[in-house]
Write a protein that holds these residues in place. Sequence first.
Motif, short mmCIF file in Angstrom:
data_model
loop_
_atom_site.label_atom_id
_atom_site.label_comp_id
_atom_site.label_asym_id
_atom_site.label_seq_id
_atom_site.Cartn_x
_atom_site.Cartn_y
_atom_site.Cartn_z
N LEU A 40 0.91 -1.09 0.00
CA LEU A 40 0.15 -0.17 0.06
C LEU A 40 0.86 1.08 0.21
CD1 LEU A 40 -3.00 -0.70 2.39
CD2 LEU A 40 -3.08 -0.56 0.01
N LEU A 82 1.91 1.82 -3.32
CA LEU A 82 0.74 2.22 -4.34
C LEU A 82 0.43 3.85 -4.16
CD1 LEU A 82 -2.31 0.01 -4.34
CD2 LEU A 82 -0.56 0.38 -6.03
N TYR A 83 0.59 4.24 -2.67
CA TYR A 83 0.38 5.67 -2.39
C TYR A 83 1.61 6.41 -2.17
CZ TYR A 83 -4.56 4.67 -1.25
OH TYR A 83 -5.85 4.40 -1.30
N GLU A 96 -18.84 5.14 -4.87
CA GLU A 96 -18.84 4.12 -3.83
C GLU A 96 -19.77 3.98 -2.91
OE1 GLU A 96 -17.06 1.17 -4.05
OE2 GLU A 96 -17.36 0.24 -1.91
N ARG A 149 -23.00 1.15 -3.11
CA ARG A 149 -23.49 0.40 -1.79
C ARG A 149 -24.82 0.46 -1.55
NH1 ARG A 149 -18.91 0.19 2.78
NH2 ARG A 149 -16.97 0.09 1.34
N ASP A 169 -23.00 -7.50 -1.06
CA ASP A 169 -21.76 -6.83 -1.43
C ASP A 169 -20.78 -7.61 -2.09
OD1 ASP A 169 -20.07 -5.03 -2.17
OD2 ASP A 169 -20.23 -3.80 -0.30
N GLY A 171 -17.98 -6.40 -3.77
CA GLY A 171 -16.55 -5.74 -3.77
C GLY A 171 -16.74 -4.43 -4.76
N SER A 198 -14.78 -4.87 1.14
CA SER A 198 -15.00 -3.76 0.11
C SER A 198 -14.10 -2.28 0.40
CB SER A 198 -16.49 -3.50 -0.06
OG SER A 198 -17.04 -3.08 0.91
N TRP A 250 -11.17 -2.31 1.70
CA TRP A 250 -9.73 -2.88 1.54
C TRP A 250 -9.81 -2.66 -0.18
CZ3 TRP A 250 -4.93 -3.87 3.26
CH2 TRP A 250 -4.94 -3.76 4.79
N LEU A 251 -10.53 -3.03 -0.98
CA LEU A 251 -10.56 -2.85 -2.51
C LEU A 251 -10.61 -1.57 -2.77
CD1 LEU A 251 -12.87 -5.82 -3.40
CD2 LEU A 251 -10.53 -5.83 -3.54
N PHE A 252 -11.63 -0.73 -2.05
CA PHE A 252 -11.58 0.65 -2.44
C PHE A 252 -10.39 1.45 -2.17
CE2 PHE A 252 -13.37 5.08 -0.72
CZ PHE A 252 -13.66 5.42 -2.32
N ILE A 297 -7.31 0.12 -2.42
CA ILE A 297 -6.36 -0.29 -3.46
C ILE A 297 -6.78 0.26 -4.66
CG2 ILE A 297 -5.82 -2.37 -4.86
CD1 ILE A 297 -6.31 -4.04 -2.02
#
Lengths: 268, 301
Positions: A14, A17-18, A249, A253, A263, A265, B116, B118-120, B122
Amino acid sequence: MKGGGFRIYVLAYLVFLYAPILLLPLFAFNDGTVIAFPLSGFTTKWFAAAAEQPSLWLAVKNSLIIAAASAAISTALGIFAARASTRYEFPLKGGVMGLIMLPLVLPEIIVAVSLLVVLLGLGVNLSILTVILGHVLICTPFAIAILTSAFQSLDRSLEEAAYDLGETGLSTFRLIILPLVMPGIISSLLISFTISLDEFIIAFFLAGTQTTLPIYIFSQFRFPQSVPIIMALGTVLVACSIVLLTIAEYLRRRGLARSGAKDTGGFL
Amino acid sequence: MHSGGEMEQETRWGRFRRSEAAQGYLMVGTPALYAILLLGAPLATIILYSFLTDGYLEIIRDFTFANYREAWTNELYRSVMLRSLWVAAAVTAVTVLLAFPVAYFVSFHVAPDRKSLWLFLITIPFWTSYLIRVFLWKVILGFNGVVNSGLMGLGIIDEPLTFILYNVNAVVITLAHAYAPFAILPIFVALEKIDRSLLEAGQDLGESKVMTFWRVTLPLAMPGVIASVLIVFIPTIGDYVTPALVGGPEGRMVANLIQLQYLKLDNYPLGSAIAVSAMSIVTVVSLIFLFLNRRFLRGPK
Protein backbone atom coordinates in the motif's frame (compact mmCIF):
# COMPACT_ATOMS: atom_id res chain seq x y z
CA MET A 1 -3.85 -11.48 14.61
CA LYS A 2 -3.76 -13.92 11.72
CA GLY A 3 -1.18 -13.50 8.97
CA GLY A 4 1.41 -11.21 10.63
CA GLY A 5 4.02 -11.44 7.86
CA PHE A 6 1.31 -11.01 5.28
CA ARG A 7 0.06 -7.87 6.96
CA ILE A 8 3.54 -6.30 6.76
CA TYR A 9 3.85 -7.18 3.06
CA VAL A 10 0.42 -5.77 2.28
CA LEU A 11 1.14 -2.55 4.18
CA ALA A 12 4.43 -2.18 2.28
CA TYR A 13 2.50 -2.71 -0.94
CA LEU A 14 0.00 0.00 0.00
CA VAL A 15 2.92 2.34 0.71
CA PHE A 16 4.27 1.61 -2.79
CA LEU A 17 0.81 2.32 -4.26
CA TYR A 18 0.32 5.55 -2.36
CA ALA A 19 3.88 6.92 -2.14
CA PRO A 20 3.81 8.95 -5.36
CA ILE A 21 0.42 10.42 -4.56
CA LEU A 22 1.49 11.34 -1.03
CA LEU A 23 4.48 13.20 -2.48
CA LEU A 24 2.13 15.42 -4.49
CA PRO A 25 0.84 17.70 -1.70
CA LEU A 26 4.29 17.63 -0.08
CA PHE A 27 5.90 19.31 -3.08
CA ALA A 28 2.82 21.34 -4.06
CA PHE A 29 3.19 23.28 -0.80
CA ASN A 30 7.01 23.28 -0.88
CA ASP A 31 8.71 26.63 -1.34
CA GLY A 32 11.32 25.59 -3.90
CA THR A 33 11.47 25.06 -7.65
CA VAL A 34 13.47 21.82 -7.47
CA ILE A 35 11.57 18.68 -6.53
CA ALA A 36 14.02 17.16 -4.05
CA PHE A 37 14.57 16.67 -0.35
CA PRO A 38 15.03 18.43 2.04
CA LEU A 39 11.84 20.55 1.84
CA SER A 40 12.41 24.30 2.05
CA GLY A 41 9.29 25.87 3.58
CA PHE A 42 5.54 26.22 3.18
CA THR A 43 3.88 28.18 0.37
CA THR A 44 0.64 28.30 -1.58
CA LYS A 45 2.11 30.30 -4.47
CA TRP A 46 2.11 27.34 -6.87
CA PHE A 47 -1.67 27.08 -6.59
CA ALA A 48 -1.96 30.79 -7.35
CA ALA A 49 0.47 30.42 -10.29
CA ALA A 50 -1.58 27.52 -11.65
CA ALA A 51 -4.79 29.53 -11.38
CA GLU A 52 -3.22 32.39 -13.35
CA GLN A 53 -2.58 30.35 -16.50
CA PRO A 54 -5.28 31.10 -19.11
CA SER A 55 -4.27 28.07 -21.23
CA LEU A 56 -4.84 25.83 -18.21
CA TRP A 57 -8.36 27.18 -17.68
CA LEU A 58 -9.17 26.64 -21.35
CA ALA A 59 -7.93 23.06 -21.10
CA VAL A 60 -10.00 22.49 -17.95
CA LYS A 61 -13.11 23.89 -19.63
CA ASN A 62 -12.64 21.67 -22.70
CA SER A 63 -12.01 18.62 -20.55
CA LEU A 64 -15.13 19.22 -18.46
CA ILE A 65 -17.30 19.61 -21.57
CA ILE A 66 -15.84 16.45 -23.12
CA ALA A 67 -16.13 14.44 -19.89
CA ALA A 68 -19.73 15.51 -19.20
CA ALA A 69 -20.85 14.74 -22.76
CA SER A 70 -18.99 11.42 -22.89
CA ALA A 71 -20.41 10.36 -19.52
CA ALA A 72 -23.99 11.19 -20.54
CA ILE A 73 -23.81 9.53 -23.96
CA SER A 74 -21.93 6.40 -22.88
CA THR A 75 -24.22 5.86 -19.88
CA ALA A 76 -27.27 6.20 -22.14
CA LEU A 77 -25.80 3.67 -24.59
CA GLY A 78 -24.76 1.51 -21.63
CA ILE A 79 -28.33 1.39 -20.26
CA PHE A 80 -29.63 0.01 -23.57
CA ALA A 81 -26.83 -2.50 -23.99
CA ALA A 82 -26.88 -3.70 -20.38
CA ARG A 83 -30.67 -4.07 -20.42
CA ALA A 84 -30.46 -6.00 -23.70
CA SER A 85 -27.76 -8.35 -22.45
CA THR A 86 -29.33 -9.09 -19.05
CA ARG A 87 -33.01 -9.32 -20.04
CA TYR A 88 -33.18 -10.60 -23.62
CA GLU A 89 -31.83 -13.51 -25.62
CA PHE A 90 -31.22 -12.90 -29.32
CA PRO A 91 -29.12 -14.42 -32.10
CA LEU A 92 -25.51 -13.11 -32.40
CA LYS A 93 -25.75 -11.66 -28.89
CA GLY A 94 -22.18 -12.69 -28.07
CA GLY A 95 -20.78 -11.12 -31.24
CA VAL A 96 -22.68 -7.86 -30.88
CA MET A 97 -21.80 -7.46 -27.20
CA GLY A 98 -18.22 -8.49 -27.98
CA LEU A 99 -17.83 -5.67 -30.53
CA ILE A 100 -19.25 -3.11 -28.08
CA MET A 101 -16.93 -4.32 -25.29
CA LEU A 102 -13.89 -4.60 -27.63
CA PRO A 103 -12.25 -1.30 -26.58
CA LEU A 104 -11.60 -2.91 -23.17
CA VAL A 105 -9.09 -5.30 -24.76
CA LEU A 106 -7.77 -3.04 -27.52
CA PRO A 107 -4.74 -0.81 -26.92
CA GLU A 108 -6.08 2.76 -26.93
CA ILE A 109 -3.58 3.91 -29.53
CA ILE A 110 -5.27 1.57 -32.05
CA VAL A 111 -8.71 3.05 -31.32
CA ALA A 112 -7.14 6.50 -31.69
CA VAL A 113 -5.36 5.97 -35.02
CA SER A 114 -8.19 4.06 -36.66
CA LEU A 115 -10.71 6.78 -35.76
CA LEU A 116 -8.28 9.47 -36.88
CA VAL A 117 -7.81 7.89 -40.28
CA VAL A 118 -11.56 7.54 -40.87
CA LEU A 119 -12.44 11.03 -39.62
CA LEU A 120 -9.72 12.66 -41.76
CA GLY A 121 -10.81 10.53 -44.71
CA LEU A 122 -14.39 11.80 -44.32
CA GLY A 123 -13.11 15.37 -44.12
CA VAL A 124 -14.32 15.91 -40.54
CA ASN A 125 -12.61 18.80 -38.74
CA LEU A 126 -10.88 17.70 -35.55
CA SER A 127 -12.36 19.38 -32.48
CA ILE A 128 -13.80 18.70 -29.04
CA LEU A 129 -16.62 16.86 -30.78
CA THR A 130 -14.31 14.25 -32.31
CA VAL A 131 -12.70 13.67 -28.89
CA ILE A 132 -16.19 13.02 -27.47
CA LEU A 133 -16.83 10.45 -30.23
CA GLY A 134 -13.67 8.57 -29.22
CA HIS A 135 -14.24 8.83 -25.49
CA VAL A 136 -17.79 7.47 -25.74
CA LEU A 137 -16.29 4.44 -27.46
CA ILE A 138 -13.95 3.63 -24.55
CA CYS A 139 -16.31 4.69 -21.74
CA THR A 140 -19.29 2.61 -22.92
CA PRO A 141 -17.78 -0.80 -21.97
CA PHE A 142 -17.16 0.45 -18.41
CA ALA A 143 -20.71 1.84 -18.25
CA ILE A 144 -22.05 -1.53 -19.44
CA ALA A 145 -19.99 -3.44 -16.86
CA ILE A 146 -21.36 -1.31 -14.01
CA LEU A 147 -24.95 -1.23 -15.32
CA THR A 148 -25.03 -4.96 -16.04
CA SER A 149 -24.47 -5.70 -12.37
CA ALA A 150 -27.22 -3.18 -11.50
CA PHE A 151 -29.68 -4.78 -13.93
CA GLN A 152 -28.70 -8.29 -12.85
CA SER A 153 -29.63 -7.64 -9.24
CA LEU A 154 -33.17 -6.63 -10.32
CA ASP A 155 -35.92 -8.99 -9.21
CA ARG A 156 -37.81 -9.88 -12.37
CA SER A 157 -41.04 -10.56 -10.45
CA LEU A 158 -41.31 -6.83 -9.64
CA GLU A 159 -41.44 -6.11 -13.35
CA GLU A 160 -44.01 -8.85 -13.96
CA ALA A 161 -46.14 -7.58 -11.09
CA ALA A 162 -46.20 -4.15 -12.73
CA TYR A 163 -47.34 -5.68 -16.05
CA ASP A 164 -50.06 -7.63 -14.22
CA LEU A 165 -51.28 -4.43 -12.62
CA GLY A 166 -51.72 -2.90 -16.08
CA GLU A 167 -48.55 -0.85 -16.63
CA THR A 168 -47.08 -0.68 -20.15
CA GLY A 169 -43.49 -1.60 -20.96
CA LEU A 170 -42.40 2.04 -20.97
CA SER A 171 -44.13 3.03 -17.74
CA THR A 172 -42.80 -0.08 -15.99
CA PHE A 173 -39.29 0.93 -17.05
CA ARG A 174 -39.80 4.46 -15.78
CA LEU A 175 -41.61 3.62 -12.53
CA ILE A 176 -39.99 0.36 -11.44
CA ILE A 177 -36.71 -0.37 -13.20
CA LEU A 178 -35.20 3.10 -13.50
CA PRO A 179 -35.48 3.98 -9.78
CA LEU A 180 -33.95 0.62 -8.84
CA VAL A 181 -30.95 0.96 -11.17
CA MET A 182 -30.51 4.69 -10.48
CA PRO A 183 -27.49 4.20 -8.16
CA GLY A 184 -25.86 2.15 -10.94
CA ILE A 185 -26.58 4.91 -13.46
CA ILE A 186 -25.04 7.55 -11.24
CA SER A 187 -21.93 5.51 -10.55
CA SER A 188 -21.62 4.79 -14.29
CA LEU A 189 -21.84 8.53 -14.98
CA LEU A 190 -19.13 9.25 -12.43
CA ILE A 191 -16.78 6.50 -13.64
CA SER A 192 -17.22 7.47 -17.33
CA PHE A 193 -16.63 11.09 -16.39
CA THR A 194 -13.41 10.18 -14.56
CA ILE A 195 -12.14 7.99 -17.41
CA SER A 196 -12.80 10.66 -20.02
CA LEU A 197 -11.25 13.40 -17.87
CA ASP A 198 -8.05 11.37 -17.54
CA GLU A 199 -7.79 10.00 -21.09
CA PHE A 200 -4.78 11.25 -23.02
CA ILE A 201 -3.94 9.36 -26.19
CA ILE A 202 -7.32 9.53 -27.95
CA ALA A 203 -7.63 13.23 -27.10
CA PHE A 204 -4.04 13.78 -28.32
CA PHE A 205 -4.89 12.29 -31.72
CA LEU A 206 -8.42 13.62 -32.16
CA ALA A 207 -8.39 17.10 -30.59
CA GLY A 208 -6.71 18.88 -33.50
CA THR A 209 -5.57 22.29 -32.23
CA GLN A 210 -7.71 22.11 -29.07
CA THR A 211 -6.21 21.15 -25.71
CA THR A 212 -7.59 19.05 -22.89
CA LEU A 213 -6.26 18.83 -19.35
CA PRO A 214 -4.07 15.73 -19.98
CA ILE A 215 -2.73 17.30 -23.19
CA TYR A 216 -1.87 20.42 -21.20
CA ILE A 217 -0.07 18.40 -18.52
CA PHE A 218 1.80 16.43 -21.20
CA SER A 219 2.96 19.66 -22.84
CA GLN A 220 4.32 20.94 -19.50
CA PHE A 221 6.76 18.02 -19.14
CA ARG A 222 9.28 19.89 -21.26
CA PHE A 223 9.52 22.85 -18.88
CA PRO A 224 11.34 22.13 -15.59
CA GLN A 225 10.15 25.44 -14.11
CA SER A 226 6.50 24.39 -14.37
CA VAL A 227 6.96 21.19 -12.32
CA PRO A 228 5.76 22.73 -9.01
CA ILE A 229 2.69 24.14 -10.80
CA ILE A 230 1.86 20.66 -12.08
CA MET A 231 2.28 19.36 -8.53
CA ALA A 232 -0.29 21.91 -7.31
CA LEU A 233 -2.62 21.05 -10.17
CA GLY A 234 -2.19 17.34 -9.42
CA THR A 235 -3.06 17.86 -5.76
CA VAL A 236 -6.32 19.53 -6.75
CA LEU A 237 -7.09 16.75 -9.26
CA VAL A 238 -6.37 13.95 -6.78
CA ALA A 239 -8.58 15.61 -4.16
CA CYS A 240 -11.41 15.96 -6.71
CA SER A 241 -11.19 12.37 -7.91
CA ILE A 242 -11.16 10.98 -4.34
CA VAL A 243 -14.33 12.95 -3.59
CA LEU A 244 -16.01 11.72 -6.81
CA LEU A 245 -15.02 8.10 -6.14
CA THR A 246 -16.22 8.20 -2.57
CA ILE A 247 -19.61 9.41 -3.81
CA ALA A 248 -19.67 6.69 -6.48
CA GLU A 249 -18.78 3.96 -3.98
CA TYR A 250 -21.38 5.22 -1.48
CA LEU A 251 -24.11 5.17 -4.15
CA ARG A 252 -23.11 1.73 -5.37
CA ARG A 253 -23.37 0.29 -1.87
CA ARG A 254 -26.69 2.01 -1.24
CA GLY A 255 -28.01 0.59 -4.51
CA LEU A 256 -26.96 -2.92 -3.53
CA ALA A 257 -28.50 -2.51 -0.09
CA ARG A 258 -31.75 -1.30 -1.65
CA SER A 259 -32.09 -4.22 -4.04
CA GLY A 260 -31.11 -6.63 -1.27
CA ALA A 261 -27.99 -8.02 -2.99
CA LYS A 262 -24.80 -9.06 -1.26
CA ASP A 263 -21.82 -6.74 -1.52
CA THR A 264 -19.24 -8.37 -3.73
CA GLY A 265 -16.63 -5.64 -3.88
CA GLY A 266 -15.40 -2.80 -6.10
CA PHE A 267 -16.46 -1.32 -9.40
CA LEU A 268 -14.82 -3.79 -11.70
CA MET B 1 -51.26 -23.69 -48.82
CA HIS B 2 -49.99 -21.07 -51.29
CA SER B 3 -52.83 -18.61 -50.73
CA GLY B 4 -52.04 -18.50 -47.04
CA GLY B 5 -48.37 -17.70 -47.60
CA GLU B 6 -48.72 -13.96 -47.31
CA MET B 7 -50.81 -14.15 -44.16
CA GLU B 8 -48.40 -16.60 -42.65
CA GLN B 9 -45.47 -14.31 -43.40
CA GLU B 10 -47.28 -11.40 -41.83
CA THR B 11 -48.00 -13.30 -38.65
CA ARG B 12 -44.46 -14.52 -38.62
CA TRP B 13 -43.26 -10.91 -38.86
CA GLY B 14 -45.79 -9.94 -36.19
CA ARG B 15 -44.61 -12.75 -33.98
CA PHE B 16 -40.99 -11.71 -34.53
CA ARG B 17 -41.79 -8.12 -33.63
CA ARG B 18 -43.25 -9.16 -30.30
CA SER B 19 -40.57 -11.78 -29.73
CA GLU B 20 -37.74 -11.55 -27.25
CA ALA B 21 -35.14 -11.43 -30.03
CA ALA B 22 -36.73 -8.36 -31.65
CA GLN B 23 -36.96 -6.53 -28.35
CA GLY B 24 -33.37 -7.43 -27.65
CA TYR B 25 -32.24 -6.07 -31.04
CA LEU B 26 -34.28 -2.92 -30.46
CA MET B 27 -32.48 -2.40 -27.16
CA VAL B 28 -28.97 -3.20 -28.36
CA GLY B 29 -29.43 -1.43 -31.73
CA THR B 30 -28.11 2.03 -30.88
CA PRO B 31 -24.94 1.02 -28.99
CA ALA B 32 -24.27 -1.68 -31.61
CA LEU B 33 -24.61 0.80 -34.47
CA TYR B 34 -22.29 3.21 -32.67
CA ALA B 35 -19.67 0.49 -32.23
CA ILE B 36 -19.98 -0.68 -35.85
CA LEU B 37 -19.63 2.83 -37.30
CA LEU B 38 -16.93 4.19 -34.99
CA LEU B 39 -14.98 1.05 -34.13
CA GLY B 40 -15.73 -1.73 -36.63
CA ALA B 41 -15.47 0.43 -39.73
CA PRO B 42 -12.28 2.27 -38.62
CA LEU B 43 -10.57 -1.02 -37.71
CA ALA B 44 -11.51 -2.43 -41.12
CA THR B 45 -10.09 0.74 -42.70
CA ILE B 46 -6.67 0.47 -41.11
CA ILE B 47 -6.50 -3.21 -42.01
CA LEU B 48 -7.24 -2.19 -45.62
CA TYR B 49 -4.69 0.67 -45.49
CA SER B 50 -2.00 -1.68 -44.27
CA PHE B 51 -2.11 -3.44 -47.66
CA LEU B 52 -1.95 -0.25 -49.75
CA THR B 53 1.05 1.76 -50.97
CA ASP B 54 2.15 5.11 -49.61
CA GLY B 55 2.49 7.76 -52.30
CA TYR B 56 3.45 11.39 -51.92
CA LEU B 57 0.48 13.09 -50.11
CA GLU B 58 -1.88 10.33 -51.18
CA ILE B 59 -2.41 6.62 -50.78
CA ILE B 60 -2.02 4.57 -53.94
CA ARG B 61 -4.55 1.77 -54.32
CA ASP B 62 -1.98 -0.92 -55.05
CA PHE B 63 -2.38 -4.09 -53.08
CA THR B 64 0.94 -5.01 -51.44
CA PHE B 65 2.56 -6.85 -48.56
CA ALA B 66 5.52 -4.43 -48.58
CA ASN B 67 4.36 -2.59 -45.43
CA TYR B 68 4.33 -5.79 -43.44
CA ARG B 69 7.70 -6.84 -44.87
CA GLU B 70 9.08 -3.45 -43.81
CA ALA B 71 7.46 -3.61 -40.35
CA TRP B 72 8.78 -7.10 -39.64
CA THR B 73 12.25 -6.99 -41.23
CA ASN B 74 13.44 -3.42 -40.67
CA GLU B 75 15.90 -3.59 -37.78
CA LEU B 76 14.51 -0.48 -36.06
CA TYR B 77 10.83 -1.46 -36.21
CA ARG B 78 11.51 -5.04 -35.24
CA SER B 79 13.60 -4.06 -32.22
CA VAL B 80 10.90 -1.63 -31.02
CA MET B 81 8.21 -4.32 -31.35
CA LEU B 82 10.34 -6.90 -29.54
CA ARG B 83 11.09 -4.38 -26.80
CA SER B 84 7.37 -3.63 -26.37
CA LEU B 85 6.67 -7.33 -26.03
CA TRP B 86 9.51 -7.75 -23.54
CA VAL B 87 8.55 -4.70 -21.45
CA ALA B 88 4.88 -5.72 -21.38
CA ALA B 89 5.88 -9.25 -20.31
CA ALA B 90 8.17 -7.93 -17.55
CA VAL B 91 5.55 -5.48 -16.29
CA THR B 92 2.91 -8.21 -16.29
CA ALA B 93 5.11 -10.68 -14.41
CA VAL B 94 6.14 -8.13 -11.76
CA THR B 95 2.62 -6.75 -11.33
CA VAL B 96 0.85 -10.11 -11.06
CA LEU B 97 3.46 -11.67 -8.74
CA LEU B 98 3.34 -8.67 -6.40
CA ALA B 99 -0.46 -8.51 -6.56
CA PHE B 100 -1.26 -12.13 -5.75
CA PRO B 101 -0.33 -12.02 -2.03
CA VAL B 102 -2.32 -8.81 -1.62
CA ALA B 103 -5.43 -10.35 -3.22
CA TYR B 104 -4.91 -13.47 -1.07
CA PHE B 105 -4.61 -11.39 2.07
CA VAL B 106 -7.80 -9.42 1.38
CA SER B 107 -9.74 -12.57 0.49
CA PHE B 108 -8.53 -14.84 3.32
CA HIS B 109 -7.39 -12.61 6.18
CA VAL B 110 -9.74 -9.61 6.13
CA ALA B 111 -13.16 -9.69 7.84
CA PRO B 112 -15.96 -9.96 5.22
CA ASP B 113 -17.57 -6.63 6.08
CA ARG B 114 -14.27 -4.80 5.62
CA LYS B 115 -13.30 -6.32 2.27
CA SER B 116 -14.93 -3.68 0.12
CA LEU B 117 -13.20 -0.94 2.11
CA TRP B 118 -9.84 -2.62 1.38
CA LEU B 119 -10.66 -2.91 -2.31
CA PHE B 120 -11.66 0.74 -2.34
CA LEU B 121 -8.31 1.68 -0.75
CA ILE B 122 -6.45 -0.35 -3.36
CA THR B 123 -8.33 1.17 -6.31
CA ILE B 124 -8.09 4.85 -5.32
CA PRO B 125 -4.55 5.42 -6.69
CA PHE B 126 -5.62 3.88 -10.00
CA TRP B 127 -8.35 6.47 -10.52
CA THR B 128 -6.08 9.46 -9.99
CA SER B 129 -4.69 11.13 -13.09
CA TYR B 130 -2.42 8.77 -15.00
CA LEU B 131 -0.33 11.61 -16.45
CA ILE B 132 0.21 13.07 -12.99
CA ARG B 133 1.42 9.68 -11.77
CA VAL B 134 3.86 9.35 -14.66
CA PHE B 135 5.00 12.89 -13.93
CA LEU B 136 5.58 11.91 -10.30
CA TRP B 137 7.70 8.91 -11.27
CA LYS B 138 9.80 11.17 -13.46
CA VAL B 139 10.27 13.45 -10.46
CA ILE B 140 10.98 10.54 -8.12
CA LEU B 141 13.50 8.81 -10.39
CA GLY B 142 15.11 11.91 -11.92
CA PHE B 143 18.77 13.01 -11.75
CA ASN B 144 17.92 15.50 -8.97
CA GLY B 145 14.89 13.48 -7.99
CA VAL B 146 13.49 12.20 -4.74
CA VAL B 147 15.35 8.87 -4.78
CA ASN B 148 18.71 10.41 -5.62
CA SER B 149 18.44 13.39 -3.29
CA GLY B 150 17.14 11.13 -0.52
CA LEU B 151 19.91 8.55 -0.91
CA MET B 152 22.61 11.22 -1.19
CA GLY B 153 21.20 13.02 1.85
CA LEU B 154 21.45 9.79 3.81
CA GLY B 155 25.01 9.33 2.58
CA ILE B 156 24.29 5.98 0.91
CA ILE B 157 25.47 7.14 -2.53
CA ASP B 158 27.89 9.88 -3.56
CA GLU B 159 26.69 10.50 -7.10
CA PRO B 160 23.13 10.42 -8.49
CA LEU B 161 22.07 7.07 -9.93
CA THR B 162 21.50 7.40 -13.65
CA PHE B 163 20.23 3.93 -14.49
CA ILE B 164 16.76 4.65 -13.07
CA LEU B 165 15.45 7.27 -15.51
CA TYR B 166 15.13 7.52 -19.30
CA ASN B 167 15.47 3.82 -19.95
CA VAL B 168 13.51 0.58 -19.91
CA ASN B 169 13.80 0.22 -16.10
CA ALA B 170 11.90 3.45 -15.55
CA VAL B 171 9.20 2.32 -17.98
CA VAL B 172 8.78 -1.01 -16.15
CA ILE B 173 8.61 0.62 -12.69
CA THR B 174 6.09 3.25 -13.78
CA LEU B 175 3.83 0.81 -15.61
CA ALA B 176 3.99 -1.79 -12.81
CA HIS B 177 2.78 0.89 -10.43
CA ALA B 178 0.08 2.13 -12.79
CA TYR B 179 -1.56 -1.26 -13.36
CA ALA B 180 -1.23 -2.74 -9.85
CA PRO B 181 -4.91 -2.41 -8.84
CA PHE B 182 -5.98 -3.90 -12.16
CA ALA B 183 -4.07 -7.08 -11.33
CA ILE B 184 -5.43 -7.44 -7.80
CA LEU B 185 -9.15 -7.35 -8.55
CA PRO B 186 -9.54 -10.39 -10.86
CA ILE B 187 -7.35 -12.55 -8.58
CA PHE B 188 -9.41 -11.42 -5.60
CA VAL B 189 -12.66 -12.34 -7.36
CA ALA B 190 -11.34 -15.82 -8.22
CA LEU B 191 -10.14 -16.41 -4.63
CA GLU B 192 -13.51 -15.32 -3.25
CA LYS B 193 -15.25 -17.99 -5.31
CA ILE B 194 -13.21 -20.83 -3.79
CA ASP B 195 -15.31 -23.04 -1.52
CA ARG B 196 -13.51 -22.85 1.85
CA SER B 197 -14.60 -26.37 2.76
CA LEU B 198 -12.30 -27.69 -0.01
CA LEU B 199 -9.32 -26.24 1.86
CA GLU B 200 -10.44 -27.79 5.13
CA ALA B 201 -10.94 -31.10 3.35
CA GLY B 202 -7.39 -30.87 2.00
CA GLN B 203 -5.97 -30.35 5.47
CA ASP B 204 -8.23 -33.01 7.02
CA LEU B 205 -6.82 -35.47 4.52
CA GLY B 206 -3.34 -34.76 5.84
CA GLU B 207 -1.97 -32.16 3.40
CA SER B 208 0.16 -29.38 4.88
CA LYS B 209 -0.97 -25.77 4.50
CA VAL B 210 1.61 -25.18 1.78
CA MET B 211 0.56 -28.28 -0.15
CA THR B 212 -3.12 -27.34 0.18
CA PHE B 213 -2.29 -23.93 -1.26
CA TRP B 214 -0.25 -25.48 -4.07
CA ARG B 215 -2.73 -28.21 -5.01
CA VAL B 216 -6.11 -26.63 -4.24
CA THR B 217 -6.03 -22.83 -3.88
CA LEU B 218 -3.60 -21.97 -6.68
CA PRO B 219 -5.24 -24.07 -9.43
CA LEU B 220 -8.66 -22.72 -8.47
CA ALA B 221 -7.31 -19.15 -8.52
CA MET B 222 -5.73 -19.62 -11.97
CA PRO B 223 -8.63 -18.14 -13.99
CA GLY B 224 -8.24 -14.94 -11.97
CA VAL B 225 -4.46 -14.92 -12.47
CA ILE B 226 -4.91 -15.33 -16.22
CA ALA B 227 -7.54 -12.57 -16.34
CA SER B 228 -5.17 -10.21 -14.54
CA VAL B 229 -2.29 -11.17 -16.85
CA LEU B 230 -4.43 -10.13 -19.82
CA ILE B 231 -5.77 -6.99 -18.13
CA VAL B 232 -2.21 -5.81 -17.46
CA PHE B 233 -0.55 -7.05 -20.65
CA ILE B 234 -2.97 -5.61 -23.22
CA PRO B 235 -2.86 -1.94 -22.21
CA THR B 236 0.85 -2.00 -21.32
CA ILE B 237 2.04 -3.22 -24.72
CA GLY B 238 0.20 -0.32 -26.36
CA ASP B 239 1.08 2.33 -23.80
CA TYR B 240 2.22 5.65 -25.24
CA VAL B 241 2.65 8.09 -22.37
CA THR B 242 5.08 6.23 -20.10
CA PRO B 243 7.72 5.33 -22.73
CA ALA B 244 7.42 8.80 -24.24
CA LEU B 245 7.97 10.57 -20.93
CA VAL B 246 10.28 8.40 -18.83
CA GLY B 247 11.65 5.97 -21.43
CA GLY B 248 14.13 8.20 -23.23
CA PRO B 249 15.36 7.12 -26.67
CA GLU B 250 16.22 3.64 -25.34
CA GLY B 251 12.72 3.03 -24.01
CA ARG B 252 10.53 3.76 -27.07
CA MET B 253 7.69 1.31 -27.59
CA VAL B 254 5.33 0.38 -30.40
CA ALA B 255 2.73 3.09 -29.64
CA ASN B 256 5.42 5.75 -30.06
CA LEU B 257 6.35 4.20 -33.39
CA ILE B 258 2.72 4.22 -34.57
CA GLN B 259 2.34 7.85 -33.52
CA LEU B 260 5.55 8.73 -35.38
CA GLN B 261 4.34 7.09 -38.60
CA TYR B 262 0.89 8.68 -38.48
CA LEU B 263 1.44 12.18 -37.14
CA LYS B 264 5.06 12.96 -38.06
CA LEU B 265 5.95 10.95 -41.17
CA ASP B 266 2.41 10.81 -42.57
CA ASN B 267 2.96 7.23 -43.71
CA TYR B 268 -0.49 5.78 -43.07
CA PRO B 269 0.02 2.40 -44.77
CA LEU B 270 3.20 1.61 -42.78
CA GLY B 271 1.66 3.00 -39.58
CA SER B 272 -1.38 0.80 -40.19
CA ALA B 273 0.77 -2.26 -40.81
CA ILE B 274 2.60 -1.67 -37.51
CA ALA B 275 -0.71 -1.09 -35.70
CA VAL B 276 -2.26 -4.24 -37.17
CA SER B 277 0.90 -6.20 -36.29
CA ALA B 278 0.71 -4.96 -32.69
CA MET B 279 -2.97 -5.88 -32.59
CA SER B 280 -2.16 -9.37 -33.90
CA ILE B 281 0.54 -9.87 -31.27
CA VAL B 282 -1.94 -8.87 -28.55
CA THR B 283 -4.56 -11.24 -29.97
CA VAL B 284 -2.13 -14.18 -30.25
CA VAL B 285 -0.86 -13.70 -26.67
CA SER B 286 -4.45 -13.38 -25.40
CA LEU B 287 -5.51 -16.56 -27.19
CA ILE B 288 -2.53 -18.47 -25.76
CA PHE B 289 -3.53 -17.44 -22.25
CA LEU B 290 -7.21 -18.19 -22.81
CA PHE B 291 -6.19 -21.63 -24.08
CA LEU B 292 -4.04 -22.17 -20.96
CA ASN B 293 -7.02 -21.10 -18.88
CA ARG B 294 -9.23 -23.70 -20.51
CA ARG B 295 -6.60 -26.36 -19.78
CA PHE B 296 -6.64 -25.29 -16.13
CA LEU B 297 -10.43 -25.33 -15.93
CA ARG B 298 -10.51 -28.86 -17.27
CA GLY B 299 -8.21 -29.84 -14.42
CA PRO B 300 -5.05 -31.94 -14.30
CA LYS B 301 -5.26 -35.50 -15.58
